[in-house]
Write a protein that holds these residues in place. Structure first.
Motif, mmCIF file in Angstrom:
data_model
loop_
_atom_site.group_PDB
_atom_site.id
_atom_site.type_symbol
_atom_site.label_atom_id
_atom_site.label_comp_id
_atom_site.label_asym_id
_atom_site.label_seq_id
_atom_site.Cartn_x
_atom_site.Cartn_y
_atom_site.Cartn_z
ATOM 1 N N GLY A 183 -4.469 2.625 -4.517
ATOM 2 C CA GLY A 183 -5.468 2.778 -3.541
ATOM 3 C C GLY A 183 -5.622 1.266 -2.913
ATOM 4 O O GLY A 183 -4.823 0.237 -3.301
ATOM 5 N N PRO A 184 -6.341 1.253 -1.951
ATOM 6 C CA PRO A 184 -7.270 2.321 -1.174
ATOM 7 C C PRO A 184 -6.468 3.330 -0.520
ATOM 8 O O PRO A 184 -5.450 2.740 0.156
ATOM 9 C CB PRO A 184 -8.279 1.643 -0.222
ATOM 10 C CG PRO A 184 -7.481 0.416 0.043
ATOM 11 C CD PRO A 184 -6.638 0.060 -1.130
ATOM 12 N N SER A 185 -6.869 4.602 -0.432
ATOM 13 C CA SER A 185 -6.249 5.496 0.133
ATOM 14 C C SER A 185 -7.027 6.794 0.368
ATOM 15 O O SER A 185 -7.992 7.152 -0.372
ATOM 16 C CB SER A 185 -4.856 6.013 -0.424
ATOM 17 O OG SER A 185 -5.075 6.899 -1.788
ATOM 18 N N GLY A 186 -6.847 7.691 1.580
ATOM 19 C CA GLY A 186 -7.531 8.712 1.782
ATOM 20 C C GLY A 186 -7.552 9.908 0.627
ATOM 21 O O GLY A 186 -8.369 10.431 0.138
ATOM 22 N N GLN A 187 -6.199 9.887 0.030
ATOM 23 C CA GLN A 187 -6.058 10.997 -0.952
ATOM 24 C C GLN A 187 -6.927 10.570 -2.177
ATOM 25 O O GLN A 187 -7.379 11.440 -2.844
ATOM 26 C CB GLN A 187 -4.515 10.792 -1.375
ATOM 27 C CG GLN A 187 -3.429 11.163 -0.203
ATOM 28 C CD GLN A 187 -3.002 9.994 0.247
ATOM 29 O OE1 GLN A 187 -3.354 8.999 0.705
ATOM 30 N NE2 GLN A 187 -1.532 10.068 0.518
ATOM 31 N N LEU A 188 -7.003 9.371 -2.581
ATOM 32 C CA LEU A 188 -7.900 8.738 -3.667
ATOM 33 C C LEU A 188 -9.343 9.265 -3.361
ATOM 34 O O LEU A 188 -9.842 9.578 -4.399
ATOM 35 C CB LEU A 188 -7.471 7.153 -3.962
ATOM 36 C CG LEU A 188 -6.556 6.864 -5.092
ATOM 37 C CD1 LEU A 188 -6.490 5.678 -5.069
ATOM 38 C CD2 LEU A 188 -6.716 7.656 -6.342
#
Length: 259
Positions: A96-101
């Motif tokens: 992270g950070p990520s849109g998936q998380l």
């Protein structure tokens, strides 16, 4: 090529077991084993695993299973790689950070009973690292955009703002709006910090991210992208072959006015 998942480490057996499960399930998706290392509390350490791999002559891919770019990702893990003496190591970015998380956090919220209009607190372990805090605020913003709920950030351990304080503040706001206080766990595994989330006085608390099947898929995809192209197609084919370990796609959480 050796694949190594690096987690923080915990004295809680359930936390270690969850990390072991993540490595095993990601290995099943990829079609080859994923080894596990820990930077703190328990072993083996990344330097120990990499030293052993160096003796085999195989290159390695190291994936830090951390939710932000804190000290362990930026300083501790590179030091372990250096101590190992392994000359051919690829270190991927942190999870992270990520849109998936953020989508996984949103899905965990839905599973625990969140409804649009609830006051949401994203609860992390805690950090004083400036970059890590920025990453955590980014995740809170992403979860807010996905859910349509106001999402604030709080910490279960070190750091400012502490979770009990955040829950009290959210409770005052929630009463004015006839809403509930929901804590979104931004932890990888069960353990002491997750127990603090359950005891914080919120109306609902979501499960840690390691219990969501989408996290395994995220880890497997990170390993695939880091591998040389000559190996990656074979691994992708192996994951398509395995219907037993195929994971459902994360769904984007959208507010439902009728809920």
């Amino acid at each position: 090529m050796t694949l190594i998942l690096v987690a923080h480490g915990t004295r809680r057996p359930e936390g270690v077991s969850m990390a072991e499960d993540l490595a095993a399930q990601a290995g099943s998706l990829i079609g080859r084993p994923v080894e596990l290392a820990f930077v703190d509390v328990v072993g083996p350490t990344p330097s120990e695993v990499l030293s052993r791999v160096r003796a085999t002559g195989r290159p390695a891919v190291v994936l830090p299973a951390f939710l932000s770019r804190g000290y362990h990702v930026r300083a501790d893990l590179p030091a372990h790689v250096g101590r190992s003496g392994h000359p051919d190591v690829i270190v991927t970015p942190a999870l992270g950070p990520s849109g998936q998380l953020a989508r996984i956090v949103g899905d965990q919220l839905v599973k625990c009973g969140w409804r649009p209009g609830d006051s949401v607190i994203l609860a992390a372990a805690g950090t004083s690292d400036v970059k890590a805090r920025a990453d955590l605020h980014t995740t809170a913003t992403l979860v807010s955009a996905l859910t349509g709920s106001r999402v604030s950030l709080a910490f279960a351990a070190s750091g400012d703002r502490q979770l009990p304080e955040a829950v009290d503040e959210a409770r005052r706001h929630a009463r004015r709006n006839n809403a509930r206080v929901v804590v979104a766990s931004y932890l990888l595994a069960d353990g002491l910090f997750q127990e603090r989330l359950y005891a914080c006085g919120a109306d609902l608390v979501s499960r840690p991210l390691g219990t969501h099947p989408g996290l395994t898929r995220l880890i497997a995809n990170r390993f695939r992208r880091a591998m040389p192209p000559v190996l990656a197609p074979t691994i992708r084919h192996a994951s398509r072959r395995s219907s037993v370990h195929r994971l459902v796609h994360d769904r984007l959480v959208r507010p439902n006015p009728a809920a």
